[in-house]
Design a protein around this motif. Structure first.
Motif, PDB file in Angstrom:
ATOM      1  N   GLU A   1       0.925  -1.296   0.054  1.00  0.00           N
ATOM      2  CA  GLU A   1       0.183   0.027  -0.021  1.00  0.00           C
ATOM      3  C   GLU A   1       0.884   1.448  -0.076  1.00  0.00           C
ATOM      4  O   GLU A   1       0.218   2.285  -0.365  1.00  0.00           O
ATOM      5  CB  GLU A   1      -0.837   0.052   1.281  1.00  0.00           C
ATOM      6  N   LYS A   2       2.129   1.101   0.608  1.00  0.00           N
ATOM      7  CA  LYS A   2       3.002   2.150   0.485  1.00  0.00           C
ATOM      8  C   LYS A   2       3.848   2.448  -0.794  1.00  0.00           C
ATOM      9  O   LYS A   2       4.682   3.250  -0.736  1.00  0.00           O
ATOM     10  CB  LYS A   2       3.983   2.194   1.729  1.00  0.00           C
ATOM     11  N   ASN A   3       3.453   1.714  -2.057  1.00  0.00           N
ATOM     12  CA  ASN A   3       4.286   1.664  -2.948  1.00  0.00           C
ATOM     13  C   ASN A   3       4.195   3.004  -3.720  1.00  0.00           C
ATOM     14  O   ASN A   3       3.064   3.182  -4.120  1.00  0.00           O
ATOM     15  CB  ASN A   3       3.800   0.630  -4.051  1.00  0.00           C
ATOM     16  N   PRO A   4       5.103   3.574  -3.820  1.00  0.00           N
ATOM     17  CA  PRO A   4       4.832   4.980  -4.336  1.00  0.00           C
ATOM     18  C   PRO A   4       4.310   5.095  -5.684  1.00  0.00           C
ATOM     19  O   PRO A   4       3.648   6.333  -6.030  1.00  0.00           O
ATOM     20  CB  PRO A   4       6.477   5.532  -4.370  1.00  0.00           C
ATOM     21  N   LYS A   5       4.703   3.964  -6.437  1.00  0.00           N
ATOM     22  CA  LYS A   5       3.963   4.002  -7.976  1.00  0.00           C
ATOM     23  C   LYS A   5       2.548   3.967  -7.893  1.00  0.00           C
ATOM     24  O   LYS A   5       2.065   4.527  -8.868  1.00  0.00           O
ATOM     25  CB  LYS A   5       4.526   2.644  -8.525  1.00  0.00           C
ATOM     26  N   ILE A   6       1.771   3.590  -7.036  1.00  0.00           N
ATOM     27  CA  ILE A   6       0.352   3.730  -6.810  1.00  0.00           C
ATOM     28  C   ILE A   6       0.008   5.114  -6.819  1.00  0.00           C
ATOM     29  O   ILE A   6      -0.862   5.350  -7.329  1.00  0.00           O
ATOM     30  CB  ILE A   6      -0.179   2.828  -5.436  1.00  0.00           C
ATOM     31  N   GLN A   7       0.509   5.867  -6.079  1.00  0.00           N
ATOM     32  CA  GLN A   7       0.237   7.141  -5.853  1.00  0.00           C
ATOM     33  C   GLN A   7       0.374   8.024  -7.259  1.00  0.00           C
ATOM     34  O   GLN A   7      -0.148   8.667  -7.859  1.00  0.00           O
ATOM     35  CB  GLN A   7       0.600   7.958  -4.745  1.00  0.00           C
ATOM     36  N   ALA A   8       1.569   7.753  -7.889  1.00  0.00           N
ATOM     37  CA  ALA A   8       1.976   8.161  -9.061  1.00  0.00           C
ATOM     38  C   ALA A   8       1.257   7.950 -10.109  1.00  0.00           C
ATOM     39  O   ALA A   8       0.637   8.734 -10.864  1.00  0.00           O
ATOM     40  CB  ALA A   8       3.460   7.767  -9.399  1.00  0.00           C
ATOM     41  N   LEU A   9       0.682   6.358 -10.111  1.00  0.00           N
ATOM     42  CA  LEU A   9      -0.256   6.253 -11.328  1.00  0.00           C
ATOM     43  C   LEU A   9      -1.618   6.877 -11.098  1.00  0.00           C
ATOM     44  O   LEU A   9      -2.187   7.237 -12.124  1.00  0.00           O
ATOM     45  CB  LEU A   9      -0.730   4.826 -11.335  1.00  0.00           C
ATOM     46  N   LYS A  10      -2.123   6.990  -9.902  1.00  0.00           N
ATOM     47  CA  LYS A  10      -3.374   7.538  -9.623  1.00  0.00           C
ATOM     48  C   LYS A  10      -3.317   9.028 -10.308  1.00  0.00           C
ATOM     49  O   LYS A  10      -4.321   9.668 -10.480  1.00  0.00           O
ATOM     50  CB  LYS A  10      -3.469   7.852  -8.205  1.00  0.00           C
ATOM     51  N   GLU A  11      -2.021   9.910  -9.900  1.00  0.00           N
ATOM     52  CA  GLU A  11      -1.847  10.984 -10.163  1.00  0.00           C
ATOM     53  C   GLU A  11      -1.892  11.308 -11.687  1.00  0.00           C
ATOM     54  O   GLU A  11      -2.489  12.008 -12.442  1.00  0.00           O
ATOM     55  CB  GLU A  11      -0.709  11.846  -9.483  1.00  0.00           C
ATOM     56  N   GLN A  12      -1.113  10.323 -12.478  1.00  0.00           N
ATOM     57  CA  GLN A  12      -0.985  10.235 -13.931  1.00  0.00           C
ATOM     58  C   GLN A  12      -2.452  10.078 -14.649  1.00  0.00           C
ATOM     59  O   GLN A  12      -2.924  10.784 -15.627  1.00  0.00           O
ATOM     60  CB  GLN A  12      -0.098   9.088 -14.340  1.00  0.00           C
ATOM     61  N   ILE A  13      -3.286   9.341 -13.794  1.00  0.00           N
ATOM     62  CA  ILE A  13      -4.911   8.902 -14.216  1.00  0.00           C
ATOM     63  C   ILE A  13      -5.461  10.142 -14.278  1.00  0.00           C
ATOM     64  O   ILE A  13      -6.350  10.502 -15.147  1.00  0.00           O
ATOM     65  CB  ILE A  13      -5.254   7.737 -13.663  1.00  0.00           C
ATOM     66  N   GLU A  14      -5.370  10.958 -13.176  1.00  0.00           N
ATOM     67  CA  GLU A  14      -6.222  12.091 -13.054  1.00  0.00           C
ATOM     68  C   GLU A  14      -5.583  13.087 -14.196  1.00  0.00           C
ATOM     69  O   GLU A  14      -6.487  13.861 -14.792  1.00  0.00           O
ATOM     70  CB  GLU A  14      -6.091  12.882 -11.703  1.00  0.00           C
ATOM     71  N   VAL A  15      -4.387  13.198 -14.350  1.00  0.00           N
ATOM     72  CA  VAL A  15      -4.037  14.238 -15.285  1.00  0.00           C
ATOM     73  C   VAL A  15      -4.534  13.851 -16.566  1.00  0.00           C
ATOM     74  O   VAL A  15      -5.004  14.640 -17.662  1.00  0.00           O
ATOM     75  CB  VAL A  15      -2.452  14.217 -15.220  1.00  0.00           C
ATOM     76  N   CYS A  16      -4.186  12.436 -17.060  1.00  0.00           N
ATOM     77  CA  CYS A  16      -4.819  11.898 -18.334  1.00  0.00           C
ATOM     78  C   CYS A  16      -6.118  12.262 -18.679  1.00  0.00           C
ATOM     79  O   CYS A  16      -6.846  12.568 -19.549  1.00  0.00           O
ATOM     80  CB  CYS A  16      -4.360  10.354 -18.233  1.00  0.00           C
ATOM     81  N   LYS A  17      -6.977  11.902 -17.567  1.00  0.00           N
ATOM     82  CA  LYS A  17      -8.496  12.409 -17.761  1.00  0.00           C
ATOM     83  C   LYS A  17      -8.723  13.548 -17.960  1.00  0.00           C
ATOM     84  O   LYS A  17      -9.585  14.202 -18.655  1.00  0.00           O
ATOM     85  CB  LYS A  17      -9.136  11.642 -16.362  1.00  0.00           C
TER      86      LYS A  17
ATOM     87  N   ASP B   1      -4.947   0.129 -16.355  1.00  0.00           N
ATOM     88  CA  ASP B   1      -4.486  -1.494 -16.059  1.00  0.00           C
ATOM     89  C   ASP B   1      -3.231  -1.769 -15.124  1.00  0.00           C
ATOM     90  O   ASP B   1      -3.180  -2.543 -14.362  1.00  0.00           O
ATOM     91  CB  ASP B   1      -4.175  -1.930 -17.468  1.00  0.00           C
ATOM     92  N   GLU B   2      -2.447  -0.865 -15.264  1.00  0.00           N
ATOM     93  CA  GLU B   2      -1.089  -0.764 -14.482  1.00  0.00           C
ATOM     94  C   GLU B   2      -1.476  -0.663 -13.208  1.00  0.00           C
ATOM     95  O   GLU B   2      -0.769  -1.315 -12.294  1.00  0.00           O
ATOM     96  CB  GLU B   2      -0.260   0.046 -15.103  1.00  0.00           C
ATOM     97  N   LEU B   3      -2.465   0.345 -12.804  1.00  0.00           N
ATOM     98  CA  LEU B   3      -2.645   0.481 -11.526  1.00  0.00           C
ATOM     99  C   LEU B   3      -3.482  -0.798 -10.975  1.00  0.00           C
ATOM    100  O   LEU B   3      -3.076  -1.056  -9.592  1.00  0.00           O
ATOM    101  CB  LEU B   3      -3.576   1.840 -11.294  1.00  0.00           C
ATOM    102  N   ASN B   4      -4.512  -1.290 -11.580  1.00  0.00           N
ATOM    103  CA  ASN B   4      -5.300  -2.319 -11.045  1.00  0.00           C
ATOM    104  C   ASN B   4      -4.442  -3.560 -10.764  1.00  0.00           C
ATOM    105  O   ASN B   4      -4.825  -4.361  -9.890  1.00  0.00           O
ATOM    106  CB  ASN B   4      -6.199  -2.626 -12.218  1.00  0.00           C
ATOM    107  N   VAL B   5      -3.363  -3.765 -11.587  1.00  0.00           N
ATOM    108  CA  VAL B   5      -2.606  -4.918 -11.297  1.00  0.00           C
ATOM    109  C   VAL B   5      -1.929  -4.699  -9.946  1.00  0.00           C
ATOM    110  O   VAL B   5      -1.904  -5.805  -8.993  1.00  0.00           O
ATOM    111  CB  VAL B   5      -1.190  -5.128 -12.146  1.00  0.00           C
ATOM    112  N   LEU B   6      -1.354  -3.421  -9.412  1.00  0.00           N
ATOM    113  CA  LEU B   6      -0.882  -3.269  -8.189  1.00  0.00           C
ATOM    114  C   LEU B   6      -1.973  -3.508  -7.100  1.00  0.00           C
ATOM    115  O   LEU B   6      -1.779  -3.787  -5.955  1.00  0.00           O
ATOM    116  CB  LEU B   6      -0.046  -1.829  -8.138  1.00  0.00           C
TER     117      LEU B   6
END
Length: 561
Positions: free
Chosen positions: A135-151, A222-227
Motif C-alpha cells: 500500500e505504501k508503493n509510491p508507484k500507486i500514488q504516481a499512477l493515480k496522479e497520472q490517471i487524473e492528469v490523463c482524464k 490496467d497498470e494500477l489495477n495490477v498493483l
C-alpha cells in the motif's frame, strides 16, 4: 487444606466461624460472601508482594511500560472431603503470558509457542506487513496522479475537438445556404457530397481521438489495477486465514457445567443471542475458574471478581473494588456453566418496590408530581412491569396521551413530573428539549473531592460488551455535561449538588466516578463504586413553566439520606 490439585490454595485464616452460602453467587449482581472477600484479600496480598512476574498495574510512580489494570477472580471451592479452598484467575493474559505460579491456566493458551495460534498469527502478521508495504508503493500514488492528469487532458482534447466540429458544422451550413442560391442542382449536389464527406471525416477523427484517449487511460488504469489487485488478493488471503484461525480458536473452547455437560462456545452463543462469540469470549476470570473447578471435581461455593490497578481511560474501574461479571462475553457462557448449581436469584427479575407506595406531592388537572422511591422503575422494564407509569395509570385511568415526560434511573429517587393529557405532556417536554427546565440532584460521594464547583464534560456511550454500563468515548459518545457544587463534607464523604446540562444514561454516576470527572463514586453505586443499601442520588428540585397557568412552578423534596 492439603491437596494435590495444582493452583488450589488454602485459606490462611480460621474460617470455621463463617457459614457457607446456601446458594452460589449470581455473578452479574452480588454482594461478595465473606469467603470470597477473604480469598480476594489473600490474592491482593500476593499481588502486592509477589516477585513472580513484572506487570505495570499503574500503582507505582515512575514504573516504565504501558499501564494495564486487570480484573482478577476468586472461586471458593469444596473438595470431595468437604474441605474448602480457593482458586484464583486473571482475565486475559498477565505480564504477556498465560502461565503463572499462583493463577490457574486458561482454557486454551493462545501464547503457547508450540501451539497453532502463534504460528498462524505470525503468518497473518507477515501478511499485514506485506499489505502495508504494498500500500505504501509510491508507484500507486504516481499512477493515480497520472490517471487524473490523463482524464483532464482527455476531456480538454475532446472538448476542443467537439468545439472544432461544431464550428465546421456551422461553416458547412453556411456554405449550403450560400451555394444553394447560385449553383445548379447538379453542381450543388457535388458540393453537398463533399460537405457530407467533411462531416464524416470530422466524426471519424473525433472517434479516433476518443479511442486513443481511452486507450491511453486504460493502459494507466490496467497498470494500477495490477498493483491494487495484488493488495486485494493479499487482503482476501488474510481474511480467509483470520476466519479459519478464529474458527479453529473457537473449537478449543468447550465449557462444562455442574451437570457434567460440555458445550462448544459457538453453540452457546448461537442459542443465547444468535451471534458469533466476541473476541476474548472464555478468557475472563469467571469461566476460567468454573471450568478448572469442574475439571478437577471441585464444587463451586461462591465467587467474586475485583479490579487491581489503574482504571482504563474510558471505563470506571477502582482499585480493589468488586465488580460483576461482564455481560457481553460472559453472560451466555455462564448461563450454561451455572446449570446444575443452586444459584442466588437474579435481582433483575425481582421487583424490590413491590410493597412500596409512591408519594404524590402535587396534583392538578394537568400534571402529577411524585417522589419516586429508589429502586423503582419510571416505566415498565423487560422483566418487571411495575413502575411509576403503571401505578399512575392504575390510579388515574382517565389520563389520556403519553404519561411519562422524563425519567429517573431505577436506583435514583426523587421528583418525577407526569402529564395527565397530551397538551400538558408536549408543553413540558418541549421545555426539557430546550433545556429550560432547572433540575438539581443531591448525591453523597464516597470520599472528599478537591474542587468546590465546576463543570464535568465527558461524552458517554453504552459499553457494548457490558450493558448497561457506560463508558467515556470521545469518538462515538454523546455530549454529556454536568455542573456541580459541593454542599458539605461529612465523615469523609462529600455532599454535592448536581445540575445536569444534558440527560445521558448514568451521566451523574459516571461523571462522579470517572478519573477524569470527580474520581469519587456515589455511595451505593453498584456499577461504578461499592454496593450499599441504596444509591445515594436524589432528584430533589425541579422548576418549569406550568402548561395551563404559564407560570413558573417549583417543587422540592429533601434527600432521604
Amino acid at each position: 487444606m492439603a491437596s494435590n490439585i495444582p493452583f488450589l490454595h488454602s485459606f490462611q485464616h480460621d474460617i470455621s466461624t463463617l457459614a457457607k452460602p446456601e446458594k452460589f453467587t449470581f455473578p452479574f449482581c452480588y454482594e461478595p460472601h465473606p469467603f470470597s472477600v477473604l480469598a480476594a484479600e489473600h490474592v491482593q496480598h500476593y499481588l502486592s508482594i509477589q516477585k513472580d512476574f513484572e506487570h505495570n498495574f499503574g500503582l507505582q510512580e515512575g514504573q516504565e511500560g504501558l499501564v494495564i489494570g486487570k480484573m482478577f477472580g476468586v472461586l471458593v471451592v469444596e473438595d470431595n472431603k468437604g474441605n474448602l479452598g480457593y482458586l484464583a484467575a486473571c482475565s486475559g493474559k498477565l505480564a504477556s503470558t498465560n502461565q503463572h505460579r499462583y493463577f490457574i491456566p486458561p482454557i486454551f493458551d493462545m501464547l503457547d509457542p508450540e501451539g497453532f495460534f502463534l504460528n498462524e498469527e505470525a503468518t497473518i502478521n507477515t501478511l499485514n506487513r506485506e499489505i502495508e508495504l504494498l500500500e505504501k508503493n509510491p508507484k500507486i500514488q504516481a499512477l493515480k496522479e497520472q490517471i487524473e492528469v490523463c482524464k483532464k487532458e482527455t476531456e480538454q482534447e475532446l472538448a476542443e475537438a467537439r468545439a472544432l466540429n461544431k464550428k465546421n458544422k456551422a461553416e458547412r451550413k453556411a456554405i449550403r445556404t450560400a451555394q444553394k442560391e447560385i449553383l445548379s442542382p447538379e453542381d450543388y449536389q457535388e458540393v453537398e457530397q463533399d460537405l457530407i464527406k467533411q462531416s464524416y471525416r470530422d466524426q471519424h477523427e473525433y472517434d479516433v481521438l476518443k479511442s486513443n484517449c481511452k486507450s491511453r487511460l486504460a493502459i494507466l488504469e490496467d497498470e494500477l489495477n495490477v498493483l491494487l489487485q495484488e493488495i486485494e488478493d493479499k487482503k482476501e488471503l488474510r481474511r480467509t486465514k483470520s476466519s479459519t484461525l478464529q474458527n479453529q480458536l473457537f473449537d478449543q473452547y468447550h465449557f462444562l457445567n455442574a451437570k457434567g455437560e460440555k458445550r462448544a462456545v459457538l453453540d452457546i452463543f448461537q442459542e443465547a443471542i444468535q451471534m458469533l462469540p466476541p473476541a476474548g469470549a472464555g478468557e475472563c476470570a469467571a469461566p476460567k475458574l468454573l471450568q478448572y473447578a469442574y475439571l478437577h471435581d471441585l464444587k463451586p461455593i461462591c465467587m467474586a471478581e475485583f479490579w487491581w490497578g489503574a482504571s482504563p481511560a474510558s471505563e470506571v474501574r477502582k482499585h480493589q473494588y468488586f465488580y460483576p461479571s461482564c455481560r457481553g462475553k460472559c453472560e451466555p457462557i455462564l448461563g450454561h456453566m451455572l446449570q446444575g448449581l443452586e444459584v442466588d436469584p437474579n435481582p433483575m427479575l425481582e421487583n424490590p418496590a413491590a410493597e412500596v407506595d409512591i408519594e404524590v406531592i402535587y396534583e392538578d388537572e394537568d400534571i402529577i408530581v411524585v417522589n419516586k422511591p429508589a429502586e423503582f422503575l419510571s416505566v415498565p422494564g423487560i422483566n418487571v412491569q411495575d413502575s411509576v407509569q403503571t401505578r399512575i395509570l392504575a390510579r388515574n385511568p382517565e389520563i389520556t396521551g403519553p404519561v411519562i415526560i422524563h425519567r429517573l434511573d431505577m436506583s435514583t429517587s426523587g421528583i418525577l413530573v407526569i402529564a395527565k393529557n397530551k397538551d400538558a405532556h408536549q408543553f413540558i417536554q418541549d421545555q426539557f428539549i430546550r433545556h429550560t427546565v432547572e433540575k438539581r440532584y443531591t448525591a453523597l460521594l464516597d470520599g472528599i473531592i478537591n474542587s468546590q464547583d465546576g463543570i464535568i464534560d465527558l461524552p458517554l456511550r453504552v459499553d457494548l460488551e457490558d450493558r448497561p454500563r457506560q463508558v467515556v468515548c470521545y469518538e462515538y459518545g454523546k455530549p454529556a455535561q454536568t455542573k456541580y457544587k459541593v454542599v458539605a463534607t461529612e465523615n469523609g464523604r462529600t455532599r454535592i449538588h448536581y445540575y445536569p446540562l444534558t440527560g445521558r444514561t448514568h451521566q451523574l454516576r459516571v461523571h462522579s466516578a470517572h478519573v477524569k470527572g470527580l474520581n469519587t463514586p456515589i455511595v451505593g453505586d453498584d456499577l461504578y463504586g461499592k454496593r450499599a443499601y441504596r444509591l445515594h442520588l436524589h432528584a430533589g428540585y425541579i422548576q418549569f413553566i406550568h402548561p395551563k397557568t404559564k407560570q413558573e412552578v417549583t417543587f422540592t423534596v429533601a434527600d432521604p439520606f
